[in-house]
Design an enzyme around this catalytic site. Structure first.
Site, PDB file in Angstrom:
ATOM      1  N   ASP A 137       8.457 -13.220   0.490  1.00 24.20           N
ATOM      2  CA  ASP A 137       9.508 -13.439   1.484  1.00 24.20           C
ATOM      3  C   ASP A 137      10.831 -13.754   0.788  1.00 24.20           C
ATOM      4  O   ASP A 137      10.893 -13.854  -0.452  1.00 24.20           O
ATOM      5  CB  ASP A 137       9.056 -14.585   2.407  1.00 24.20           C
ATOM      6  CG  ASP A 137       9.469 -14.348   3.850  1.00 24.20           C
ATOM      7  OD1 ASP A 137      10.527 -13.736   4.065  1.00 24.20           O
ATOM      8  OD2 ASP A 137       8.739 -14.793   4.752  1.00 24.20           O
ATOM      9  N   ASP A 195      10.534 -10.517  12.713  1.00 24.00           N
ATOM     10  CA  ASP A 195       9.157 -10.966  12.959  1.00 24.00           C
ATOM     11  C   ASP A 195       8.672 -10.391  14.283  1.00 24.00           C
ATOM     12  O   ASP A 195       9.414 -10.384  15.261  1.00 24.00           O
ATOM     13  CB  ASP A 195       9.117 -12.489  13.089  1.00 24.00           C
ATOM     14  CG  ASP A 195       9.237 -13.166  11.741  1.00 24.00           C
ATOM     15  OD1 ASP A 195       9.632 -12.494  10.773  1.00 24.00           O
ATOM     16  OD2 ASP A 195       8.945 -14.364  11.673  1.00 24.00           O
TER      17      ASP A 195
HETATM   18  C1  GLA Z   1       9.189 -15.321   7.797  1.00 20.63           C
HETATM   19  C2  GLA Z   1       8.410 -14.026   7.878  1.00 20.63           C
HETATM   20  C3  GLA Z   1       7.154 -14.220   8.702  1.00 20.63           C
HETATM   21  C4  GLA Z   1       6.326 -15.359   8.124  1.00 20.63           C
HETATM   22  C5  GLA Z   1       7.157 -16.617   8.002  1.00 20.63           C
HETATM   23  C6  GLA Z   1       6.435 -17.697   7.234  1.00 20.63           C
HETATM   24  O1  GLA Z   1       9.690 -15.679   9.044  1.00 20.63           O
HETATM   25  O2  GLA Z   1       9.205 -13.000   8.429  1.00 20.63           O
HETATM   26  O3  GLA Z   1       6.408 -13.016   8.739  1.00 20.63           O
HETATM   27  O4  GLA Z   1       5.838 -14.949   6.865  1.00 20.63           O
HETATM   28  O5  GLA Z   1       8.368 -16.362   7.319  1.00 20.63           O
HETATM   29  O6  GLA Z   1       7.204 -18.854   7.085  1.00 20.63           O
END
Ligand code: GLA
Length: 382
Positions: A137, A195
């Site tokens: 990430d 997300d």
């Molecule tokens: C981000 C990512 C998600 C998840 C969260 C975890 O928002 O886009 O898919 O992995 O972090 O904290």
């Protein structure tokens, strides 16, 4: 297919088709525990999900327990009292694979220990545990392409030097356009939208983010549309996903378009309590075959007018998958002339949701319910 070797490292892992698995985030958030994950792993096998192709169990954010005296990253001892290697062994014994999560900042998106400055050490640690996949990430890190490139490349190179094939999945903000540089930093997939949430509006939003990016997807490098919310019914355990839920028709559309787009298929619902409907959606083998087709093409959106969306995905045996989506609020009668979407001639038509023949000819005409997607496999007639 091998994607080439990073300097000083081994070749990148082969990822000839979009990876398939189940991810912790939507259901558990950071509230993860090895016992629960073992049960999920067993459910993956017993439900038939593993056989259908969902072989990765991805642990998302929240597993980290800081660093030890030698700066080795460690799992939270309360969440993973047996350690990560024991869990990896449990998965491998069942023919499954382990995915894990980190971040190119000092802290992850949810505020846990991350890998910036420790890329090589962490990659070696992941390899020693038997990790097969890393979702990396990009929270708490500088939001420009140059920095993002450097930080992702540092981890991409570290994974190649780790001594183990570990699939590298870039997860960063969309304005950084990772589809343009993902392959160059050694990644095999990259997120193309926000997300996923358990809401129809979000499904449509994610589809629109990904629809124009077909030129970037192909064997060894996939556009990641984030997790499937199929089967969640608004019951995500965390505020990040908790939503109004979707109808069965809407979940079918999500599965249809993710398959058409050659997107990674990452289930996230409660695998221990799947309804028969959810199972039929997630384990639709004819659609999964479209997703996993070895040509590796992402569908092109040939029609985007008003409520009607038509996607076309060429397949390795010369067939084409055609998806007809009604974005409108009411059922609609549509006629799709195949010549108008680049497919002249006559075709045998197979309905991949009904699993039966749906006639033949140079067009398809019929009623598509609100938010429904029909998916057909077209085989050219002599
Ligand atoms: C981000 C990512 C998600 C998840 C969260 C975890 O928002 O886009 O898919 O992995 O972090 O904290």
């Amino acid at each position: 297919m091998l994607c080439g070797a990073a300097a000083g490292g081994r070749a990148e892992p082969e990822v000839p088709a979009p990876p398939m698995g189940w991810m912790t985030w939507n259901l558990f958030g950071v509230d993860i525990h090895e016992e629960g994950l073992r049960r999920v792993a067993d459910a993956m096998v017993e439900s038939g999900m593993a056989e259908a192709g969902y072989t990765y169990l991805y642990i998302d954010d929240g597993w980290q327990g800081g660093r030890d005296k030698r700066n080795n990253i460690i799992p939270d001892p309360e969440k993973f009292p047996s350690g990560m290697k024991a869990l990896a062994d449990h998965l491998h014994q069942r023919g499954l694979k382990l995915g894990i999560y980190s971040d190119g900042g000092q802290l992850s998106c949810a505020g846990y220990t991350a890998s910036y400055g420790f890329e090589e050490q962490d990659a070696k640690t992941f390899a020693s545990w038997g990790v097969d996949y890393l979702k990396y990430d990009y929270c708490n890190a500088p939001q420009n392409k140059e920095a993002a490139n450097a930080r992702f490349k540092a981890m991409g190179d570290a994974l190649r030097k780790s001594g183990r094939d570990i699939v590298f999945a870039v997860c960063c903000q969309v304005h950084l356009e990772p589809w343009k540089w993902g392959r160059a930093v050694g990644a095999q997939l990259w997120r193309t939208g926000p997300d996923s949430r358990d809401k129809w509006k979000n499904i449509v939003y994610v589809i629109n983010c990904n629809a124009g990016l077909h030129e970037y997807a192909g064997p060894g490098g996939w556009n990641d549309m984030c997790m499937l919310s199929v089967g969640m019914h608004g019951e995500g355990a965390t505020p990040w996903i908790k939503g109004t839920g979707c109808t069965g028709i809407e979940y079918r559309t999500q599965m249809s378009i993710w398959c058409m787009m050659a997107a990674p298929l990452t289930a996230s619902c409660d695998l221990l309590n799947m309804s028969e409907t959810t199972k039929r959606i997630l384990m639709n083998k004819e659609l999964i075959a479209v997703n996993q087709d070895q040509l590796g093409k992402q569908a092109v959106r040939e029609v985007n007018t008003g409520a009607l969306n038509v996607f076309v995905k060429p397949l390795s045996n010369g067939d084409h998958a055609v998806a007809i989506l009604n974005l409108g609020k009411t059922p609609k009668d549509f006629k799709v002339d195949f010549a108008g979407i680049g497919l002249p001639g006559r075709y045998k038509i197979r309905d991949l949701w009904k699993h039966e023949a749906a006639g033949s000819g140079a067009s398809w005409q019929g009623n598509v319910r609100s938010h429904e997607t029909k998916v057909f496999r077209l085989s050219k007639m002599p």
